[in-house]
Design an enzyme around this catalytic site. Structure first.
Site, PDB file in Angstrom:
ATOM      1  N   ARG A 228       0.888  -1.187   0.000  1.00 23.00           N
ATOM      2  CA  ARG A 228       0.000   0.000   0.000  1.00 23.00           C
ATOM      3  C   ARG A 228       0.913   1.221   0.000  1.00 23.00           C
ATOM      4  NH1 ARG A 228      -5.121  -0.220   2.505  1.00 23.00           N
ATOM      5  NH2 ARG A 228      -5.354   1.974   1.971  1.00 23.00           N
TER       6      ARG A 228
ATOM      7  N   GLN B  38     -17.380   3.599   4.645  1.00 23.62           N
ATOM      8  CA  GLN B  38     -16.815   2.868   5.789  1.00 23.62           C
ATOM      9  C   GLN B  38     -17.728   2.970   7.009  1.00 23.62           C
ATOM     10  OE1 GLN B  38     -15.125   5.118   3.968  1.00 23.62           O
ATOM     11  NE2 GLN B  38     -13.018   4.509   3.609  1.00 23.62           N
TER      12      GLN B  38
ATOM     13  N   ASP C 162      -5.732  10.269  10.871  1.00 27.41           N
ATOM     14  CA  ASP C 162      -4.683   9.588  10.124  1.00 27.41           C
ATOM     15  C   ASP C 162      -3.323  10.222  10.370  1.00 27.41           C
ATOM     16  OD1 ASP C 162      -7.304   9.014   8.550  1.00 27.41           O
ATOM     17  OD2 ASP C 162      -5.849   7.505   7.917  1.00 27.41           O
TER      18      ASP C 162
ATOM     19  N   ASN D 132      -7.948  13.705   8.715  1.00 25.04           N
ATOM     20  CA  ASN D 132      -8.769  12.504   8.838  1.00 25.04           C
ATOM     21  C   ASN D 132      -9.616  12.386   7.573  1.00 25.04           C
ATOM     22  OD1 ASN D 132      -9.696  10.231  10.422  1.00 25.04           O
ATOM     23  ND2 ASN D 132     -11.599  11.355  10.795  1.00 25.04           N
TER      24      ASN D 132
END
Lengths: 365, 365
Positions: free
Chosen positions: B95, B208, B249, B259
């Site tokens: 990733r 999500q 994040d 975020n």
């Protein structure tokens, strides 16, 4: 409005030959562009109920047309007063919460009270429908004219770089008869050769932005980009939005703006980043009985299926597992303090009681 | 975490018998709950790349497990330094933008430099993976412990009425190994018998919220309601949200919180309505090199297909017509001035440079 390069209106009244109304069937958009001819009261009623026509101003015009068709179907010898009352009452139930629908139907009922004959009522109903349609178009065109200088001024400052406009939901011609409200200044600017680019909020849950506004802009040849409803704040933080233009379902005399759910969040971001935020609306949507919108306007809670399922090309899918409750609020209220101004057919004013009342007074003179 | 009434972790290291790692395959959620056993470096690599495991902390642990399995597969006689370097380099590419993944891989490479034998490296890799996993769990548990009093205090004021918490995206156990970050105080409160109710933003475009957070809450038995991303402002205006809890994040030393896209809009609404807004995060996500998040943090632009299509039970559908461009920004930055506080494993602090640095120092002592 233009679709596939041709001029259209969302509704057309057919008087040569059999009386009829032809509409753009919005349930197929944006994947299928279908015209549909409605020949009776019942067909118009169903088209409104099933949202083949939608958008407050358009529904009002469609309702008037339906009542006209109802009178055309009425056999001579019927009791006129009863017929008018019954048609108006039935049409009012096509969409229970649509204010414009009830307004148009009520006005029409009063207007039709001025004749004693069925032939006279038919003629008056047609006149009413045609006038209502014409006045909706001219209000939108005037909103475009009054909003245009806002975009022009930004364009001049940007020296030829495109003016970035963010909009939420669909306050375009599909909701009206032509021009739209929030889109009217954009279409006007585009036709005047001013470079514009529109950020289109997709507008969950019904996706009116990605389904309808994007369709309109594409057909008009206006550069645009569809984004999720989450993205606007980020864009404004980075100077990528010059002005926010939205519609309004109901505006209080103090300037609070009730519009599609999520509008308030965009107004907050605009305020935080010094981006001008305007609501474009016909004065008919100003409710002078109300002041504090958040406290006084009841917000429609819609069925959860709009959140649970998504529809598009390929069918209808379930987005979340069973067992989780959902809530689906249709609108929110943007307080006047976050609104730079209101763009109406009478001109622009600040979202502030004295100015709004002055504007309404001026317009009526 | 509990699923179907049973305790799980998102990743389990199997040391009895053939070395393996078992994971919850998140691609099937929320419609299918599947465990999957990964027996090789390549299987772990694919699981990370294909997002069968996702969420920053979980990816770090999975990567470490993958490198351990890679060493278990390595035939004796191989050059150890070369093997370690190559495994770490390859895993780092699973990733490309995941900071935790690169961090974990880098630390592991340094750690494995302390042994000369393959057997020693295998043992150290396993130890490293187990320790990392354990430390992720304990960080989340500590976040829960420190955040819990915030909820408890509101509950006391509300005298038994449920505490309404709004969250955005998934900062739950599915993104971690257990507990989650933003969800940890919620689960703690729920287990302590405090009545809570969570408003779950669906979080377009990847959903999500409705797919993962709603699944978690349902399995844990926590009352919750899924809403569109547009709805939070309206709820806060009407006193229906007591506290906003989100993940992060990346957090700057000055307290700006990066975020999931849309977080900033919720922070604006919280600020406008005097609702406390907290970000919950492990201190490892604080980037002390940065101060002004909006200016300094590059925001990932993802593929447009996430906006154009929706996936769910019933397949994949297209939401908008061809011919309209889309943009898809992954994150936004909430300025520190809108953040009431940061909840970390070391405790709570204000989103402010001096307090953040003091907290980091205290934690390291």
């Amino acid at each position: 409005m233009r679709i596939q390069g041709k001029h259209y209106e969302t509704i057309r009244i057919e008087t040569s030959g059999t009386p009829a109304v032809s509409i753009i069937d919005q349930t197929g958009l944006p994947f299928a562009f279908r015209l549909r001819t409605l020949r009776s009261f019942d067909e118009v009623f169903s088209a409104i109920r099933d949202m083949r026509v939608r958008g407050a101003p358009l529904i009002g015009v469609a309702a008037a047309c339906g009542i006209w068709l109802g009178l055309e179907e009425t056999p001579s010898g019927s009791d006129l007063k009863d017929t008018v009352r019954s048609l108006c009452e039935r049409m009012g139930k096509a969409r229970p919460t649509a204010v414009n629908l009830h307004c148009a139907v009520k006005k029409m009922e009063t207007f039709l009270g001025n004749t004693e004959t069925l032939a006279g009522a038919r003629e008056m109903a047609l006149t009413f429908a045609e006038n209502l349609k014409r006045s909706e178009i001219s209000a939108c065109r005037a909103i475009g004219k009054h909003g245009f200088p806002l975009i022009k001024e930004i364009a001049e400052k940007k020296k030829g770089a495109p003016v970035n406009i963010l909009t939420h939901c669909n306050a375009g011609w599909l909701a009206c008869v032509d021009w739209g409200t929030a889109t009217a200044p954009v279409y006007k600017a585009h036709r005047e050769g001013i470079p514009v680019h529109v950020w289109v909020d997709e507008t969950r849950p019904r996706l009116q932005g990605s389904r309808l506004t994007a369709f309109e802009l594409k057909e008009e040849g206006v550069p645009h980009t569809v984004i999720t409803d989450n993205a606007g704040g980020h864009l404004m933080q980075h100077g990528m939005v010059d002005i926010v233009l939205v519609g309004s379902d109901r505006t209080t005399r103090c300037g609070d703006v009730c519009n599609k759910i999520g509008t308030y969040l965009k107004a907050l971001a605009a305020y935080d980043n010094h981006v001008p935020f305007y609501a474009a609306l016909p004065v008919s949507s100003i409710d002078t009985d109300l002041c504090d919108g958040a406290a006084e306007i009841p917000i429609e809670e819609r069925g959860g299926d709009e959140v649970i399922f998504a529809e598009g090309k390929g069918g209808r899918i379930r987005l979340l597992a069973e067992g989780s409750p959902v809530a689906n609020f249709g609108f929110d209220v943007t307080p006047a303090r976050l609104v730079t101004g209101l763009i109406t057919e009478y001109g622009i004013c600040r979202a502030e009681k004295a100015e709004i009342l002055r504007l309404l007074q001026k317009g009526e003179e």
